[in-house]
Write a protein that holds these residues in place. Structure first.
Motif, PDB file in Angstrom:
ATOM      1  N   GLY A 134       0.812  -1.213   0.000  1.00  0.00           N
ATOM      2  CA  GLY A 134       0.000   0.000   0.000  1.00  0.00           C
ATOM      3  C   GLY A 134       0.842   1.257   0.000  1.00  0.00           C
ATOM      4  O   GLY A 134       0.528   2.237  -0.702  1.00  0.00           O
ATOM      5  N   LEU A 135       1.922   1.247   0.761  1.00  0.00           N
ATOM      6  CA  LEU A 135       2.807   2.414   0.768  1.00  0.00           C
ATOM      7  C   LEU A 135       3.493   2.583  -0.582  1.00  0.00           C
ATOM      8  O   LEU A 135       3.710   3.713  -1.042  1.00  0.00           O
ATOM      9  CB  LEU A 135       3.834   2.287   1.894  1.00  0.00           C
ATOM     10  CG  LEU A 135       3.263   2.481   3.300  1.00  0.00           C
ATOM     11  CD1 LEU A 135       4.330   2.188   4.349  1.00  0.00           C
ATOM     12  CD2 LEU A 135       2.715   3.880   3.481  1.00  0.00           C
ATOM     13  N   GLY A 136       3.809   1.477  -1.239  1.00  0.00           N
ATOM     14  CA  GLY A 136       4.383   1.563  -2.589  1.00  0.00           C
ATOM     15  C   GLY A 136       3.405   2.181  -3.568  1.00  0.00           C
ATOM     16  O   GLY A 136       3.773   3.031  -4.390  1.00  0.00           O
ATOM     17  N   ILE A 137       2.144   1.781  -3.481  1.00  0.00           N
ATOM     18  CA  ILE A 137       1.116   2.361  -4.355  1.00  0.00           C
ATOM     19  C   ILE A 137       0.935   3.841  -4.035  1.00  0.00           C
ATOM     20  O   ILE A 137       0.750   4.674  -4.939  1.00  0.00           O
ATOM     21  CB  ILE A 137      -0.207   1.583  -4.202  1.00  0.00           C
ATOM     22  CG1 ILE A 137      -0.043   0.177  -4.768  1.00  0.00           C
ATOM     23  CG2 ILE A 137      -1.352   2.305  -4.905  1.00  0.00           C
ATOM     24  CD1 ILE A 137      -1.208  -0.740  -4.464  1.00  0.00           C
ATOM     25  N   ALA A 138       1.040   4.211  -2.780  1.00  0.00           N
ATOM     26  CA  ALA A 138       0.920   5.616  -2.391  1.00  0.00           C
ATOM     27  C   ALA A 138       2.066   6.450  -2.973  1.00  0.00           C
ATOM     28  O   ALA A 138       1.862   7.577  -3.424  1.00  0.00           O
ATOM     29  CB  ALA A 138       0.891   5.735  -0.873  1.00  0.00           C
ATOM     30  N   ALA A 192       1.633   9.527  -5.554  1.00  0.00           N
ATOM     31  CA  ALA A 192       2.203  10.859  -5.274  1.00  0.00           C
ATOM     32  C   ALA A 192       3.106  11.303  -6.423  1.00  0.00           C
ATOM     33  O   ALA A 192       3.166  12.494  -6.748  1.00  0.00           O
ATOM     34  CB  ALA A 192       2.974  10.832  -3.962  1.00  0.00           C
ATOM     35  N   TYR A 193       3.817  10.362  -7.045  1.00  0.00           N
ATOM     36  CA  TYR A 193       4.675  10.682  -8.187  1.00  0.00           C
ATOM     37  C   TYR A 193       3.844  11.219  -9.349  1.00  0.00           C
ATOM     38  O   TYR A 193       4.310  12.052 -10.110  1.00  0.00           O
ATOM     39  CB  TYR A 193       5.440   9.422  -8.608  1.00  0.00           C
ATOM     40  CG  TYR A 193       6.366   9.638  -9.774  1.00  0.00           C
ATOM     41  CD1 TYR A 193       7.570  10.309  -9.619  1.00  0.00           C
ATOM     42  CD2 TYR A 193       6.028   9.155 -11.033  1.00  0.00           C
ATOM     43  CE1 TYR A 193       8.412  10.518 -10.691  1.00  0.00           C
ATOM     44  CE2 TYR A 193       6.849   9.351 -12.120  1.00  0.00           C
ATOM     45  CZ  TYR A 193       8.052  10.035 -11.945  1.00  0.00           C
ATOM     46  OH  TYR A 193       8.881  10.231 -13.022  1.00  0.00           O
ATOM     47  N   ARG A 194       2.590  10.767  -9.449  1.00  0.00           N
ATOM     48  CA  ARG A 194       1.689  11.230 -10.516  1.00  0.00           C
ATOM     49  C   ARG A 194       0.973  12.526 -10.144  1.00  0.00           C
ATOM     50  O   ARG A 194       0.018  12.920 -10.794  1.00  0.00           O
ATOM     51  CB  ARG A 194       0.653  10.153 -10.829  1.00  0.00           C
ATOM     52  CG  ARG A 194       1.265   8.927 -11.437  1.00  0.00           C
ATOM     53  CD  ARG A 194       0.201   7.919 -11.751  1.00  0.00           C
ATOM     54  NE  ARG A 194       0.800   6.725 -12.329  1.00  0.00           N
ATOM     55  CZ  ARG A 194       0.141   5.638 -12.593  1.00  0.00           C
ATOM     56  NH1 ARG A 194      -1.154   5.573 -12.341  1.00  0.00           N
ATOM     57  NH2 ARG A 194       0.754   4.609 -13.133  1.00  0.00           N
ATOM     58  N   LYS A 195       1.421  13.165  -9.084  1.00  0.00           N
ATOM     59  CA  LYS A 195       0.918  14.464  -8.615  1.00  0.00           C
ATOM     60  C   LYS A 195      -0.535  14.400  -8.125  1.00  0.00           C
ATOM     61  O   LYS A 195      -1.281  15.361  -8.233  1.00  0.00           O
ATOM     62  CB  LYS A 195       1.045  15.522  -9.711  1.00  0.00           C
ATOM     63  CG  LYS A 195       2.405  15.662 -10.295  1.00  0.00           C
ATOM     64  CD  LYS A 195       3.031  16.938  -9.876  1.00  0.00           C
ATOM     65  CE  LYS A 195       4.309  17.126 -10.675  1.00  0.00           C
ATOM     66  NZ  LYS A 195       5.466  17.153  -9.894  1.00  0.00           N
ATOM     67  N   ARG A 196      -0.926  13.274  -7.577  1.00  0.00           N
ATOM     68  CA  ARG A 196      -2.248  13.136  -6.952  1.00  0.00           C
ATOM     69  C   ARG A 196      -2.013  12.956  -5.460  1.00  0.00           C
ATOM     70  O   ARG A 196      -2.181  11.892  -4.899  1.00  0.00           O
ATOM     71  CB  ARG A 196      -2.987  11.939  -7.561  1.00  0.00           C
ATOM     72  CG  ARG A 196      -3.218  12.128  -9.067  1.00  0.00           C
ATOM     73  CD  ARG A 196      -4.045  11.056  -9.673  1.00  0.00           C
ATOM     74  NE  ARG A 196      -5.370  11.049  -9.076  1.00  0.00           N
ATOM     75  CZ  ARG A 196      -6.129   9.966  -8.987  1.00  0.00           C
ATOM     76  NH1 ARG A 196      -5.700   8.823  -9.444  1.00  0.00           N
ATOM     77  NH2 ARG A 196      -7.302  10.035  -8.431  1.00  0.00           N
ATOM     78  N   PHE A 197      -1.637  14.056  -4.812  1.00  0.00           N
ATOM     79  CA  PHE A 197      -1.173  14.004  -3.431  1.00  0.00           C
ATOM     80  C   PHE A 197      -2.285  13.664  -2.434  1.00  0.00           C
ATOM     81  O   PHE A 197      -2.047  12.962  -1.465  1.00  0.00           O
ATOM     82  CB  PHE A 197      -0.510  15.335  -3.054  1.00  0.00           C
ATOM     83  CG  PHE A 197       0.685  15.642  -3.901  1.00  0.00           C
ATOM     84  CD1 PHE A 197       1.841  14.876  -3.783  1.00  0.00           C
ATOM     85  CD2 PHE A 197       0.664  16.671  -4.824  1.00  0.00           C
ATOM     86  CE1 PHE A 197       2.945  15.144  -4.565  1.00  0.00           C
ATOM     87  CE2 PHE A 197       1.765  16.944  -5.601  1.00  0.00           C
ATOM     88  CZ  PHE A 197       2.911  16.184  -5.483  1.00  0.00           C
ATOM     89  N   ARG A 246      -4.388   9.461   1.251  1.00  0.00           N
ATOM     90  CA  ARG A 246      -5.469   8.562   1.657  1.00  0.00           C
ATOM     91  C   ARG A 246      -5.029   7.100   1.556  1.00  0.00           C
ATOM     92  O   ARG A 246      -5.274   6.289   2.464  1.00  0.00           O
ATOM     93  CB  ARG A 246      -6.693   8.802   0.771  1.00  0.00           C
ATOM     94  CG  ARG A 246      -7.936   8.123   1.271  1.00  0.00           C
ATOM     95  CD  ARG A 246      -9.175   8.447   0.447  1.00  0.00           C
ATOM     96  NE  ARG A 246      -9.391   9.879   0.321  1.00  0.00           N
ATOM     97  CZ  ARG A 246      -9.428  10.536  -0.854  1.00  0.00           C
ATOM     98  NH1 ARG A 246      -9.271   9.884  -1.975  1.00  0.00           N
ATOM     99  NH2 ARG A 246      -9.622  11.831  -0.880  1.00  0.00           N
ATOM    100  N   ILE A 247      -4.317   6.751   0.491  1.00  0.00           N
ATOM    101  CA  ILE A 247      -3.833   5.376   0.323  1.00  0.00           C
ATOM    102  C   ILE A 247      -2.808   5.042   1.405  1.00  0.00           C
ATOM    103  O   ILE A 247      -2.812   3.936   1.970  1.00  0.00           O
ATOM    104  CB  ILE A 247      -3.242   5.193  -1.088  1.00  0.00           C
ATOM    105  CG1 ILE A 247      -4.362   5.268  -2.132  1.00  0.00           C
ATOM    106  CG2 ILE A 247      -2.506   3.861  -1.208  1.00  0.00           C
ATOM    107  CD1 ILE A 247      -3.869   5.349  -3.563  1.00  0.00           C
ATOM    108  N   ALA A 248      -1.947   5.993   1.724  1.00  0.00           N
ATOM    109  CA  ALA A 248      -0.953   5.767   2.785  1.00  0.00           C
ATOM    110  C   ALA A 248      -1.639   5.542   4.131  1.00  0.00           C
ATOM    111  O   ALA A 248      -1.211   4.686   4.918  1.00  0.00           O
ATOM    112  CB  ALA A 248       0.007   6.957   2.864  1.00  0.00           C
ATOM    113  N   ALA A 249      -2.682   6.295   4.390  1.00  0.00           N
ATOM    114  CA  ALA A 249      -3.415   6.121   5.653  1.00  0.00           C
ATOM    115  C   ALA A 249      -4.026   4.729   5.739  1.00  0.00           C
ATOM    116  O   ALA A 249      -3.933   4.068   6.781  1.00  0.00           O
ATOM    117  CB  ALA A 249      -4.493   7.191   5.777  1.00  0.00           C
ATOM    118  N   TYR A 250      -4.641   4.284   4.644  1.00  0.00           N
ATOM    119  CA  TYR A 250      -5.223   2.937   4.643  1.00  0.00           C
ATOM    120  C   TYR A 250      -4.148   1.859   4.778  1.00  0.00           C
ATOM    121  O   TYR A 250      -4.373   0.832   5.411  1.00  0.00           O
ATOM    122  CB  TYR A 250      -6.025   2.689   3.362  1.00  0.00           C
ATOM    123  CG  TYR A 250      -7.398   3.302   3.377  1.00  0.00           C
ATOM    124  CD1 TYR A 250      -8.313   3.004   4.368  1.00  0.00           C
ATOM    125  CD2 TYR A 250      -7.797   4.186   2.373  1.00  0.00           C
ATOM    126  CE1 TYR A 250      -9.574   3.552   4.380  1.00  0.00           C
ATOM    127  CE2 TYR A 250      -9.063   4.744   2.373  1.00  0.00           C
ATOM    128  CZ  TYR A 250      -9.944   4.422   3.376  1.00  0.00           C
ATOM    129  OH  TYR A 250     -11.187   4.980   3.385  1.00  0.00           O
TER     130      TYR A 250
END
Length: 147
Positions: free
Chosen positions: A14-18, A22-27, A32-36
């Motif tokens: 999940g942290l990898g997906i986050a 973030a790299y795609r500028k959707r912070f 939210r993904i990092a929190a989950y």
């Protein structure tokens, strides 16, 4: 032990997906993904995962769940029977008392006149309106309709 490893792997993925998000500028979405993805690791650290794993393989815990299900089923059955029978005695007494105390219990029933219309009535001569007779127009309309 395996549950902790699985939770850690899920969190890492999940942290990898986050990071990719973030790299795609959707912070906002990345946050939210990092929190989950931090939730499984937090559950492992608090000991909840171990407790759940111990509970899942315990026969006495399953017997407790069966008893809880039986109690819930009994409770819901009694509620259904109570609703179908119209409630408890106190509720029925209160409903009857409220019905007796009603101002006009038959007010909702329509008042129907005779089935046949009466013969034509002679036209009443209009009265001159007095200053104190505010409802003369309304009375005339009601008389016209036979009310």
């Amino acid at each position: 032990m395996i549950a902790e490893t699985v939770c850690s792997a899920v969190s890492a993925a999940g942290l990898g997906i986050a990071v990719v998000t973030a790299y795609r500028k959707r912070f906002l979405a990345a946050a939210r993904i990092a929190a989950y993805s931090l939730v499984p690791v937090a559950l492992v650290m608090t000991g909840i995962v171990g407790w759940i794993a111990d509970t899942a393989f315990s026969p006495s815990a399953w017997a407790g769940f069966v008893l809880l299900g039986g109690a819930w089923l009994l409770f819901m059955t009694t509620r259904a029977v109570e609703r179908r029978s119209g409630g408890t005695r106190k509720e029925r007494k209160a409903a009857k008392a409220a019905q007796r105390e009603a101002v006009a219990p038959a007010a909702s029933a329509p008042s129907l006149g005779p089935a046949t219309r009466p013969a034509a009535r002679p036209a009443a001569s209009p009265r001159p309106a007095k200053s104190g007779d505010d409802f003369s127009d309304i009375e005339a309309i009601l008389k016209k309709h036979g009310i």
